[in-house]
Design a protein around this motif. Structure first.
Motif, PDB file in Angstrom:
ATOM      1  N   ARG A  81      10.383  -1.494  -3.603  1.00  0.00           N
ATOM      2  CA  ARG A  81      11.253  -1.359  -4.774  1.00  0.00           C
ATOM      3  C   ARG A  81      10.708  -2.187  -5.951  1.00  0.00           C
ATOM      4  O   ARG A  81      10.672  -1.727  -7.098  1.00  0.00           O
ATOM      5  CB  ARG A  81      12.657  -1.827  -4.440  1.00  0.00           C
ATOM      6  N   ALA A  82      10.312  -3.416  -5.665  1.00  0.00           N
ATOM      7  CA  ALA A  82       9.830  -4.290  -6.729  1.00  0.00           C
ATOM      8  C   ALA A  82       8.568  -3.731  -7.374  1.00  0.00           C
ATOM      9  O   ALA A  82       8.421  -3.742  -8.606  1.00  0.00           O
ATOM     10  CB  ALA A  82       9.584  -5.686  -6.170  1.00  0.00           C
ATOM     11  N   LEU A  83       7.652  -3.228  -6.571  1.00  0.00           N
ATOM     12  CA  LEU A  83       6.411  -2.685  -7.119  1.00  0.00           C
ATOM     13  C   LEU A  83       6.658  -1.398  -7.906  1.00  0.00           C
ATOM     14  O   LEU A  83       6.044  -1.182  -8.964  1.00  0.00           O
ATOM     15  CB  LEU A  83       5.412  -2.446  -5.996  1.00  0.00           C
ATOM     16  N   LEU A  84       7.540  -0.553  -7.420  1.00  0.00           N
ATOM     17  CA  LEU A  84       7.836   0.694  -8.127  1.00  0.00           C
ATOM     18  C   LEU A  84       8.572   0.440  -9.433  1.00  0.00           C
ATOM     19  O   LEU A  84       8.588   1.293 -10.320  1.00  0.00           O
ATOM     20  CB  LEU A  84       8.652   1.623  -7.234  1.00  0.00           C
ATOM     21  N   ALA A  85       9.185  -0.740  -9.569  1.00  0.00           N
ATOM     22  CA  ALA A  85       9.873  -1.086 -10.810  1.00  0.00           C
ATOM     23  C   ALA A  85       8.899  -1.518 -11.901  1.00  0.00           C
ATOM     24  O   ALA A  85       9.277  -1.616 -13.071  1.00  0.00           O
ATOM     25  CB  ALA A  85      10.895  -2.194 -10.549  1.00  0.00           C
ATOM     26  N   GLY A  86       7.648  -1.797 -11.560  1.00  0.00           N
ATOM     27  CA  GLY A  86       6.643  -2.193 -12.532  1.00  0.00           C
ATOM     28  C   GLY A  86       6.472  -3.691 -12.626  1.00  0.00           C
ATOM     29  O   GLY A  86       7.322  -4.475 -12.193  1.00  0.00           O
ATOM     30  N   GLY A  87       5.348  -4.097 -13.193  1.00  0.00           N
ATOM     31  CA  GLY A  87       5.061  -5.513 -13.348  1.00  0.00           C
ATOM     32  C   GLY A  87       4.397  -6.113 -12.118  1.00  0.00           C
ATOM     33  O   GLY A  87       4.227  -5.458 -11.079  1.00  0.00           O
ATOM     34  N   HIS A  92       8.019 -11.797   7.015  1.00  0.00           N
ATOM     35  CA  HIS A  92       7.040 -10.927   7.655  1.00  0.00           C
ATOM     36  C   HIS A  92       5.853 -10.588   6.761  1.00  0.00           C
ATOM     37  O   HIS A  92       4.787 -10.223   7.281  1.00  0.00           O
ATOM     38  CB  HIS A  92       7.714  -9.629   8.098  1.00  0.00           C
ATOM     39  N   TYR A  93       6.005 -10.661   5.443  1.00  0.00           N
ATOM     40  CA  TYR A  93       4.957 -10.189   4.538  1.00  0.00           C
ATOM     41  C   TYR A  93       4.727 -11.169   3.402  1.00  0.00           C
ATOM     42  O   TYR A  93       5.651 -11.854   2.950  1.00  0.00           O
ATOM     43  CB  TYR A  93       5.336  -8.820   3.938  1.00  0.00           C
ATOM     44  N   ARG A  94       3.484 -11.159   2.931  1.00  0.00           N
ATOM     45  CA  ARG A  94       3.129 -11.855   1.707  1.00  0.00           C
ATOM     46  C   ARG A  94       2.510 -10.845   0.749  1.00  0.00           C
ATOM     47  O   ARG A  94       1.731  -9.976   1.162  1.00  0.00           O
ATOM     48  CB  ARG A  94       2.139 -12.979   1.983  1.00  0.00           C
ATOM     49  N   VAL A  95       2.845 -10.970  -0.504  1.00  0.00           N
ATOM     50  CA  VAL A  95       2.244 -10.162  -1.554  1.00  0.00           C
ATOM     51  C   VAL A  95       1.782 -11.116  -2.645  1.00  0.00           C
ATOM     52  O   VAL A  95       2.570 -11.948  -3.124  1.00  0.00           O
ATOM     53  CB  VAL A  95       3.243  -9.136  -2.128  1.00  0.00           C
ATOM     54  N   ASP A  96       0.521 -11.014  -3.018  1.00  0.00           N
ATOM     55  CA  ASP A  96      -0.060 -11.948  -3.978  1.00  0.00           C
ATOM     56  C   ASP A  96      -0.434 -11.199  -5.259  1.00  0.00           C
ATOM     57  O   ASP A  96      -1.408 -10.456  -5.304  1.00  0.00           O
ATOM     58  CB  ASP A  96      -1.302 -12.603  -3.367  1.00  0.00           C
ATOM     59  N   SER A  97       0.374 -11.345  -6.280  1.00  0.00           N
ATOM     60  CA  SER A  97       0.085 -10.826  -7.616  1.00  0.00           C
ATOM     61  C   SER A  97      -0.328  -9.354  -7.579  1.00  0.00           C
ATOM     62  O   SER A  97      -1.375  -8.953  -8.088  1.00  0.00           O
ATOM     63  CB  SER A  97      -1.026 -11.668  -8.274  1.00  0.00           C
ATOM     64  N   ALA A  98       0.523  -8.532  -6.959  1.00  0.00           N
ATOM     65  CA  ALA A  98       0.265  -7.096  -6.871  1.00  0.00           C
ATOM     66  C   ALA A  98       0.940  -6.365  -8.026  1.00  0.00           C
ATOM     67  O   ALA A  98       1.997  -6.770  -8.514  1.00  0.00           O
ATOM     68  CB  ALA A  98       0.782  -6.551  -5.546  1.00  0.00           C
ATOM     69  N   LYS A  99       0.333  -5.276  -8.448  1.00  0.00           N
ATOM     70  CA  LYS A  99       0.899  -4.461  -9.518  1.00  0.00           C
ATOM     71  C   LYS A  99       0.422  -3.027  -9.355  1.00  0.00           C
ATOM     72  O   LYS A  99      -0.750  -2.792  -9.031  1.00  0.00           O
ATOM     73  CB  LYS A  99       0.470  -4.986 -10.888  1.00  0.00           C
ATOM     74  N   LEU A 100       1.300  -2.065  -9.603  1.00  0.00           N
ATOM     75  CA  LEU A 100       0.934  -0.648  -9.594  1.00  0.00           C
ATOM     76  C   LEU A 100       0.632  -0.219 -11.028  1.00  0.00           C
ATOM     77  O   LEU A 100       1.484  -0.333 -11.915  1.00  0.00           O
ATOM     78  CB  LEU A 100       2.071   0.195  -9.016  1.00  0.00           C
ATOM     79  N   TRP A 101      -0.555   0.287 -11.232  1.00  0.00           N
ATOM     80  CA  TRP A 101      -0.990   0.626 -12.579  1.00  0.00           C
ATOM     81  C   TRP A 101      -0.643   2.055 -12.972  1.00  0.00           C
ATOM     82  O   TRP A 101      -0.712   2.393 -14.166  1.00  0.00           O
ATOM     83  CB  TRP A 101      -2.494   0.384 -12.696  1.00  0.00           C
ATOM     84  N   ASP A 102      -0.324   2.883 -12.022  1.00  0.00           N
ATOM     85  CA  ASP A 102       0.053   4.274 -12.314  1.00  0.00           C
ATOM     86  C   ASP A 102       1.394   4.559 -11.667  1.00  0.00           C
ATOM     87  O   ASP A 102       1.486   4.693 -10.442  1.00  0.00           O
ATOM     88  CB  ASP A 102      -1.011   5.242 -11.787  1.00  0.00           C
ATOM     89  N   LEU A 103       2.430   4.648 -12.510  1.00  0.00           N
ATOM     90  CA  LEU A 103       3.802   4.823 -12.032  1.00  0.00           C
ATOM     91  C   LEU A 103       4.423   6.064 -12.647  1.00  0.00           C
ATOM     92  O   LEU A 103       4.287   6.303 -13.848  1.00  0.00           O
ATOM     93  CB  LEU A 103       4.654   3.603 -12.406  1.00  0.00           C
ATOM     94  N   VAL A 124       0.835  -1.200   0.000  1.00  0.00           N
ATOM     95  CA  VAL A 124       0.000   0.000   0.000  1.00  0.00           C
ATOM     96  C   VAL A 124       0.870   1.250   0.000  1.00  0.00           C
ATOM     97  O   VAL A 124       0.562   2.249  -0.662  1.00  0.00           O
ATOM     98  CB  VAL A 124      -0.963  -0.019   1.200  1.00  0.00           C
ATOM     99  N   VAL A 125       1.980   1.224   0.736  1.00  0.00           N
ATOM    100  CA  VAL A 125       2.899   2.360   0.743  1.00  0.00           C
ATOM    101  C   VAL A 125       3.443   2.601  -0.664  1.00  0.00           C
ATOM    102  O   VAL A 125       3.566   3.751  -1.119  1.00  0.00           O
ATOM    103  CB  VAL A 125       4.049   2.126   1.739  1.00  0.00           C
ATOM    104  N   ALA A 126       3.762   1.546  -1.380  1.00  0.00           N
ATOM    105  CA  ALA A 126       4.263   1.696  -2.741  1.00  0.00           C
ATOM    106  C   ALA A 126       3.234   2.389  -3.624  1.00  0.00           C
ATOM    107  O   ALA A 126       3.568   3.268  -4.432  1.00  0.00           O
ATOM    108  CB  ALA A 126       4.633   0.330  -3.317  1.00  0.00           C
ATOM    109  N   GLN A 127       1.975   2.007  -3.481  1.00  0.00           N
ATOM    110  CA  GLN A 127       0.915   2.629  -4.277  1.00  0.00           C
ATOM    111  C   GLN A 127       0.769   4.105  -3.929  1.00  0.00           C
ATOM    112  O   GLN A 127       0.626   4.963  -4.810  1.00  0.00           O
ATOM    113  CB  GLN A 127      -0.413   1.900  -4.061  1.00  0.00           C
ATOM    114  N   LYS A 128       0.805   4.421  -2.635  1.00  0.00           N
ATOM    115  CA  LYS A 128       0.692   5.819  -2.222  1.00  0.00           C
ATOM    116  C   LYS A 128       1.852   6.641  -2.760  1.00  0.00           C
ATOM    117  O   LYS A 128       1.672   7.768  -3.244  1.00  0.00           O
ATOM    118  CB  LYS A 128       0.635   5.900  -0.692  1.00  0.00           C
TER     119      LYS A 128
END
Length: 333
Positions: free
Chosen positions: A136-142, A150-161, A83-87
């Motif tokens: 970092r991974a989310l901000l890189a796209g895809g 500590h965390y799980r992320v399931d098929s997340a993607k940022l559509w506006d970068l 969520v922080v990456a999206q914000k």
């Protein structure tokens, strides 16, 4: 050459006033602006704690030139790192590339509200390191999948970068955190003018990595009024980061600082109208190698007067003494 910034301190100002202050600080000539991200004020007397990310969106649209930065967000408990990456990506777009994501391991004061307890410092650093990896991974796209300690992320993607990504600055407080986060930070954040934090981070990250510090002042024509206000609102500041990260709420900070005297605060924070004293208070940060220094004016209602003082006297004096930054931007390495 040093960049001079203004702190939008959410603990002492409401959301609409923060936006107005941001515009005023840009007009006064500050190079950048940083914003705290709190759920509670340090002391009840401070009186505010709006949601920083909503305010940042408004500030991004209301300003045109200044760099913007969280100082700092904890991406480990109140907020999931995805969520922080999206914000961060959204504010990066709204500000047209002027935003830096400042991250840290947080304080009990703000993170306890989600009812997950307060982990040890080692665990907090582990969580922060893993959170940065995800961001970092989310901000890189895809698409991103992550299953860590500590965390799980399931098929997340940022559509506006934003083009060029979002720089990440990381707060450090000692050798352990320097060695851990220098490899993953685009800039270093520290609240005390300790040269070893800056040099240690740059030894790993590169000699040109920006270092961002923060200095409280209490400007007022009346030195006594400035001292009393600083004591009322900012006596928590002298506790040091290791203490401040552990206390659970404003009542704890009030109790822990009950024997701090006004003169103790005045010895640590420049109080009054003396521009020369304010300039000298910045010097330890410059000499420690900080490229960016953000000023905190203590007292919500005093912000407009301080901004007039900054434009007329303080910023010209700082630039005369320490030089003006040719480029205050923080960029992705």
């Amino acid at each position: 050459m040093t960049a001079f910034g203004y702190t939008l301190m959410t603990e002492q100002r409401g959301p609409r006033d923060l936006v107005a202050d941001a515009v005023g600080a840009e007009q006064a000539g500050f190079d950048f602006e940083v914003m705290s991200d709190h759920y509670f004020p340090w002391l009840d007397s401070m009186g505010h704690a709006p949601y920083a990310w909503s305010v940042l969106g408004a500030v991004a649209c209301a300003t045109e030139r200044v760099g913007l930065m969280t100082y700092v967000t904890c991406p480990t408990m109140r907020y999931h790192p995805a969520v922080v990456a999206q914000k961060a990506a959204t504010v990066g777009l709204l500000s047209q590339g002027r935003f830096t994501l400042g991250l840290g391991s947080g304080e009990n004061l703000n993170e306890h509200v989600v009812g997950q307890g307060w982990p040890s410092a080692d665990v907090r650093q582990d969580k922060l390191a893993e959170a940065i990896e995800i961001i970092r991974a989310l901000l890189a796209g895809g698409y991103v999948n992550h299953e860590g300690r500590h965390y799980r992320v399931d098929s997340a993607k940022l559509w506006d970068l934003p083009d060029g990504g979002v720089p990440i600055a990381v707060a450090v407080s000692g050798e352990q955190s320097v060695q851990r986060f220098a490899p993953v930070g685009d800039a270093v954040v520290a609240v005390e003018p300790q040269a070893e934090l800056v040099s240690g981070f740059r030894d790993v990250a590169g000699a040109q990595v920006p270092a961002v510090g923060q200095l409280p002042i209490s400007h007022d024509p009346d030195p006594q009024a400035a001292t009393e206000r600083a004591h009322e609102l900012f006596r928590w500041f002298g506790g040091g980061w290791k203490v401040n990260a552990e206390l659970p709420g404003p009542a704890g900070f009030d109790a822990a600082t009950s024997f701090v005297r006004p003169e103790d605060v005045a010895a640590a924070i420049p109080c009054g109208p003396d521009t020369d004293a304010q300039v000298e208070a910045v010097r330890p940060f410059v000499e420690a190698g900080f490229s960016h220094v953000a000023l905190v004016q203590i007292g919500g209602e005093t912000q407009p007067d301080f901004l007039r003082h900054a434009e007329a006297e303080l910023l010209p004096a700082l630039r005369k003494e320490f030089g003006a930054a040719e480029d205050a931007a923080i960029r992705v390495r």
